[in-house]
Design an enzyme around this catalytic site. Structure first.
Site, mmCIF file in Angstrom:
data_model
loop_
_atom_site.group_PDB
_atom_site.id
_atom_site.type_symbol
_atom_site.label_atom_id
_atom_site.label_comp_id
_atom_site.label_asym_id
_atom_site.label_seq_id
_atom_site.Cartn_x
_atom_site.Cartn_y
_atom_site.Cartn_z
ATOM 1 N N ARG A 103 0.763 -1.151 -0.034
ATOM 2 C CA ARG A 103 0.191 0.140 -0.011
ATOM 3 C C ARG A 103 0.866 1.243 0.061
ATOM 4 O O ARG A 103 1.683 1.363 0.954
ATOM 5 C CB ARG A 103 -1.084 -0.138 1.355
ATOM 6 C CG ARG A 103 -1.788 1.405 1.317
ATOM 7 C CD ARG A 103 -2.500 1.513 2.539
ATOM 8 N NE ARG A 103 -3.855 0.554 2.027
ATOM 9 C CZ ARG A 103 -5.089 0.699 2.567
ATOM 10 N NH1 ARG A 103 -5.303 1.588 3.552
ATOM 11 N NH2 ARG A 103 -6.195 0.010 1.949
ATOM 12 N N GLN A 133 -10.103 -3.994 -2.808
ATOM 13 C CA GLN A 133 -11.415 -3.503 -2.387
ATOM 14 C C GLN A 133 -12.757 -3.622 -3.557
ATOM 15 O O GLN A 133 -13.523 -4.075 -3.322
ATOM 16 C CB GLN A 133 -11.184 -1.857 -2.393
ATOM 17 C CG GLN A 133 -12.596 -1.224 -1.894
ATOM 18 C CD GLN A 133 -12.980 -1.699 -0.271
ATOM 19 O OE1 GLN A 133 -12.067 -1.607 0.580
ATOM 20 N NE2 GLN A 133 -14.201 -2.162 -0.089
ATOM 21 N N ARG A 290 -13.729 -8.083 2.759
ATOM 22 C CA ARG A 290 -12.344 -7.902 2.508
ATOM 23 C C ARG A 290 -11.714 -9.241 2.873
ATOM 24 O O ARG A 290 -10.699 -9.692 2.076
ATOM 25 C CB ARG A 290 -11.769 -6.880 3.084
ATOM 26 C CG ARG A 290 -12.435 -5.297 2.774
ATOM 27 C CD ARG A 290 -12.102 -5.231 1.186
ATOM 28 N NE ARG A 290 -10.425 -4.986 0.951
ATOM 29 C CZ ARG A 290 -9.626 -4.133 1.360
ATOM 30 N NH1 ARG A 290 -10.159 -3.088 1.907
ATOM 31 N NH2 ARG A 290 -8.466 -4.328 1.104
HETATM 32 N N1 CP Z 1 -11.239 0.081 2.746
HETATM 33 C C1 CP Z 1 -9.817 0.033 2.991
HETATM 34 O O1 CP Z 1 -9.022 -0.175 2.256
HETATM 35 O O2 CP Z 1 -9.871 0.272 4.432
HETATM 36 P P1 CP Z 1 -8.320 0.564 5.177
HETATM 37 O O3 CP Z 1 -7.703 1.904 4.618
HETATM 38 O O4 CP Z 1 -8.590 0.662 6.602
HETATM 39 O O5 CP Z 1 -7.367 -0.570 4.666
HETATM 40 N N1 NVA Z 2 -10.070 6.909 -1.460
HETATM 41 C C1 NVA Z 2 -9.381 6.400 -0.060
HETATM 42 C C2 NVA Z 2 -9.782 5.040 -0.072
HETATM 43 C C3 NVA Z 2 -9.399 4.377 1.359
HETATM 44 C C4 NVA Z 2 -9.701 2.989 1.520
HETATM 45 C C5 NVA Z 2 -8.165 6.815 0.064
HETATM 46 O O1 NVA Z 2 -7.180 6.678 -0.887
HETATM 47 O O2 NVA Z 2 -7.781 7.297 1.140
#
Ligand code: CP
Ligand code: NVA
Length: 307
Positions: A103, A133, A290
């Site tokens: 991430r 997601q 998830r």
């Molecule tokens: N929806 C999602 O990716 O949540 P987090 O940012 O908590 O991982």
């Molecule tokens: N669009 C949001 C999604 C979080 C899961 C972000 O990138 O912060």
């Protein structure tokens, strides 16, 4: 399926189907408390440059439940955060690990990592995309509606990683995607142009959220300021105000429409508390999924390495 999961646009119909079928099977097994450990002895590295609740916990727990181990690697505590090259890190981690989830901010970094790594690389969110997601959201739609085929899916709000990922899914699967974003906050132009050409049931971008939500089967939104855009929060809140999912807007959708949000949510901004916590909202089930979908992806990508 390819070695890596970086973008749902890369998936064939058969790949989507095998992920959904595997997730269904794994979820049913878990509900029966049946142990299933195909990833015994396997290790997943998880590199996080951004915060996470769902992605971190579901990958870590999912790996454990499948018999493997997950390592949380904050970039602050690894040499990557001190400038070690992506290529060296990817090649070395490939000697220790069986898979890696990343991430981070830039999609290019994840792609570069995957190009150097000999193990599967999974995109756990970038500024551009959030493929895990979307797979989980589609799985939730199948559970709640029986299928995504022929449905009208509305996405109202920022043209961000979620909007881009919805476009990529609509380019591959037969549902109609109706987007509504304020001017200046459209999805990525390249992804949009490619998507509208490939889409099976069409992709439409409206300025008026009412048009996107009208007769929709699924109503989706996401935060107005994503991770990394915190300084724009106030300015965005003004622009996005007419794009809030509230009871008046939702009343334009089909009566049995479901409301989705990848979470975290800001009640009173992109969605009202009444809607997020209301009877049409499926967000908690969506978040639970998830875990099941992540496990399905991990099993397919990592155990396939054996063969
Ligand atoms: N929806 C999602 O990716 O949540 P987090 O940012 O908590 O991982
Ligand atoms: N669009 C949001 C999604 C979080 C899961 C972000 O990138 O912060």
């Amino acid at each position: 399926m390819r070695k890596d999961l970086l973008d749902v646009y890369d998936l064939e119909l058969e790949d989507f189907k095998s992920i959904f079928e595997n997730a269904r099977r794994l979820k049913a097994m878990q509900e029966k408390k049946k142990a299933y450990t195909p990833l015994k002895g396997k290790t997943l590295g998880m590199i996080f440059d951004k915060s996470s609740t769902r992605t971190r916990v579901s990958f870590e727990v999912g790996m454990y439940q499948l018999g493997g181990l997950a390592l949380f690697l904050s970039s602050r505590d690894t040499q990557l955060g001190r400038g070690e090259s992506v290529g060296d890190t990817a090649r070395i981690m490939s000697r220790y690990l069986d898979g890696i989830m990343i991430r981070t901010f830039s999609q290019e970094m994840v792609e570069e990592f995957a190009a150097f790594a000999s193990i599967p690389v999974i995109n756990g969110l970038t500024d551009l995309l959030h493929p895990c997601q979307i797979l989980s959201d589609l799985f939730t739609i199948i559970e709640k509606k029986g299928t995504y085929e022929g449905l009208k899916v509305a996405y109202v709000g920022d043209g961000n990683n979620m909007a881009n990922s919805w476009i990529n899914a609509a380019a591959r699967l037969p549902f109609h995607l109706a987007l509504s974003c304020p001017e200046g906050y459209d999805p990525d132009a390249g992804i949009f142009d490619r998507g509208i050409k490939a889409a099976k049931e069409g992709i439409t971008l409206y300025r008026d959220p009412a048009e996107a939500v009208k007769d929709a089967d699924v109503v989706n939104t996401d935060v107005w300021a994503s991770m990394g855009q915190e300084s724009e929060q106030e300015a965005r809140a003004k622009v996005f105000r007419p794009y809030q999912i509230n009871e008046a807007l939702l009343s334009l959708a089909k009566k049995d429409a479901i409301v989705m949000h990848c979470l975290p949510a800001h009640r009173g901004e992109e969605i009202t508390a009444e809607v997020l916590d209301g009877p049409q909202s499926v967000v908690i089930d969506q978040a639970e999924n998830r875990l099941h979908v992540q496990k399905a992806i991990l099993e397919i990508l990592i155990s396939r390495e054996e063969k």
